[in-house]
Design an enzyme around this catalytic site. Structure first.
Site, PDB file in Angstrom:
ATOM      1  N   GLY A   1       0.707  -1.178  -0.107  1.00  0.00           N
ATOM      2  CA  GLY A   1       0.166  -0.022   0.044  1.00  0.00           C
ATOM      3  C   GLY A   1       0.887   1.300   0.119  1.00  0.00           C
TER       4      GLY A   1
ATOM      5  N   GLU B   1      -4.710   6.886  -2.893  1.00  0.00           N
ATOM      6  CA  GLU B   1      -5.568   5.534  -2.827  1.00  0.00           C
ATOM      7  C   GLU B   1      -6.663   5.424  -1.779  1.00  0.00           C
ATOM      8  OE1 GLU B   1      -2.196   2.164  -4.453  1.00  0.00           O
ATOM      9  OE2 GLU B   1      -2.235   2.781  -2.341  1.00  0.00           O
TER      10      GLU B   1
ATOM     11  N   ASN C   1       4.674  10.986 -10.806  1.00  0.00           N
ATOM     12  CA  ASN C   1       5.843  10.558 -11.821  1.00  0.00           C
ATOM     13  C   ASN C   1       5.245  11.142 -13.116  1.00  0.00           C
ATOM     14  OD1 ASN C   1       3.651   9.134 -12.992  1.00  0.00           O
ATOM     15  ND2 ASN C   1       4.050   7.194 -12.040  1.00  0.00           N
TER      16      ASN C   1
ATOM     17  N   GLY D   1      12.215   8.198 -13.634  1.00  0.00           N
ATOM     18  CA  GLY D   1      12.732   6.969 -13.801  1.00  0.00           C
ATOM     19  C   GLY D   1      14.143   7.297 -14.098  1.00  0.00           C
TER      20      GLY D   1
ATOM     21  N   ASP E   1       7.356   5.032  -3.798  1.00  0.00           N
ATOM     22  CA  ASP E   1       6.760   5.571  -2.088  1.00  0.00           C
ATOM     23  C   ASP E   1       8.261   6.056  -1.161  1.00  0.00           C
ATOM     24  OD1 ASP E   1       4.167   5.028  -2.919  1.00  0.00           O
ATOM     25  OD2 ASP E   1       4.605   2.680  -2.598  1.00  0.00           O
TER      26      ASP E   1
END
Length: 285
Positions: A42, A137, A178, A199, A230
Site C-alpha cells: 500500500g 489511494e 511521476n 525513472g 513511495d
C-alpha cells in the site's frame, strides 16, 4: 543533518499479492511459470515504513480489515518502527493489490481498496507542526480534510492521478508525481511546488510550471520498482523538512529510490537518511 519531527502518513494499507513472471501478459493472455509472494504494501504503508527506517520514527493514519492480512500489515509497520495507534480495524477486508512483475522489474497493478475506503482522521492529531504526507489511494475528501487539519508541511503524492480540488492543491506545500501523472493532472502546472520523477531520467522540481531544480537518477540494478516511488516520496519530504535545498533533497530521494529498487520487498530496509544525502550512496537496501 537534523531529522525533522515525526512524519505522519495518511493513506492506504494493502497486502501485496505479487506474481513474478518472465514477461508481463498482453490483454487476454495467460503467462505461466510464476512465483507468488504475499507481503505488506500500500502506498501509505510503504511510505510510513520507509520514513520510520530513514528517520527513526513515523506515524500511520489508515484502516485495515479485522482479518489475518490486517494483522500482517500492523505487525510489519510496528517492526519498521511506525506508530500505528491511528490505524483503525474496520469491517471490510484489508485492501489488496494484485501485482505482476517481469524479469526487468516492470509491473502491472490492480487494487481492491477494501478497508481503505473507510480511512478516518478521528484518531489522528495533525496539529503538532510536523510534516504530513498523503496519497490518493484513499478518498480525496479524507485527504482534503487532512490538509485542512495539518498545521505544518503538507505533501501529496498525487497517485493514482485524478482531478484535484483547488483547495487541496492550494494547501499543498509539495506535490509528488511521476512523469505520466504530471501529464494527466494539468492543474499541476500552476502549483507552487511539484516534484516529478522520470525513472532513469532522475527527478525535477517545478514551481508554477518552471523547473527550479533537477537531480539525475542513481544507477542501480532493478529488481522491483513497486515501492521505489513511495520510498522516494518519504525521503523527499524528510529531506526538505530537514532544511536541505531542492537539488540536494531530490538527489537524496533518488538515492533512496535506487536502494528500494534493489530489493524484492515493497517495504525494504534502509540506512538512516543522512546516509543518502546528495545521492552520495546508492547502497542497496
Amino acid at each position: 543533518m537534523p531529522i525533522p519531527t515525526t512524519l505522519t502518513v495518511v493513506g492506504s494499507l494493502n497486502v501485496d499479492l505479487t506474481c513474478r513472471v518472465h514477461r508481463l501478459p498482453s490483454p487476454g493472455e495467460t503467462i505461466g511459470g510464476g512465483t507468488l509472494t504475499r507481503q505488506p504494501g500500500g502506498k501509505g504503508g510503504n511510505q510510513a515504513a520507509a520514513a520510520a527506517r530513514l528517520a527513526g520514527a513515523a506515524r500511520m493514519v489508515g484502516a485495515v480489515g479485522e482479518d489475518p492480512d490486517g494483522r500482517l500489515l500492523m505487525e510489519a509497520l510496528e517492526r519498521a518502527g511506525v506508530d500505528i495507534s491511528a490505524v483503525e480495524p474496520v469491517s471490510p477486508p484489508t485492501g489488496t493489490a494484485l501485482i505482476v512483475i517481469d524479469s526487468d522489474g516492470e509491473n502491472q497493478i490492480a487494487v481492491a481498496p477494501g478497508a481503505n475506503a473507510l480511512v478516518s482522521l478521528d484518531g489522528a492529531d495533525l496539529s503538532d507542526g510536523g510534516p504530513v504526507l498523503a496519497q490518493l489511494e484513499i478518498a480525496v475528501e479524507t485527504v482534503l480534510e487532512a490538509a485542512r487539519r495539518t498545521s505544518g508541511f503538507f505533501a501529496l503524492n498525487a497517485a493514482p492521478a485524478q482531478t484535484l480540488p483547488a483547495e487541496l492543491l492550494e494547501r499543498c506545500d509539495l506535490v509528488i508525481v511521476n512523469e505520466s501523472e504530471y501529464e494527466l493532472i494539468p492543474e499541476l502546472r500552476n502549483a507552487k511546488r511539484v516534484a516529478v520523477t522520470y525513472g532513469a531520467g532522475g527527478a525535477s522540481m517545478y514551481s508554477q510550471g518552471l523547473k527550479t531544480a533537477h537531480a539525475p537518477a542513481a544507477k542501480t540494478s532493478v529488481v522491483n520498482s513497486v515501492g521505489a516511488g513511495d520510498a522516494f516520496c518519504a525521503a523527499l519530504v524528510l529531506a526538505l523538512a530537514s532544511g536541505l535545498d531542492e537539488e540536494s533533497s531530490l538527489a537524496t530521494a533518488c538515492a533512496v529510490g535506487a536502494a528500494a529498487v534493489g530489493s524484492e520487498l515493497s517495504q525494504p530496509e534502509f540506512e538512516r537518511l543522512d546516509h543518502y544525502v546528495d545521492g552520495r550512496s546508492v547502497r542497496r537496501a
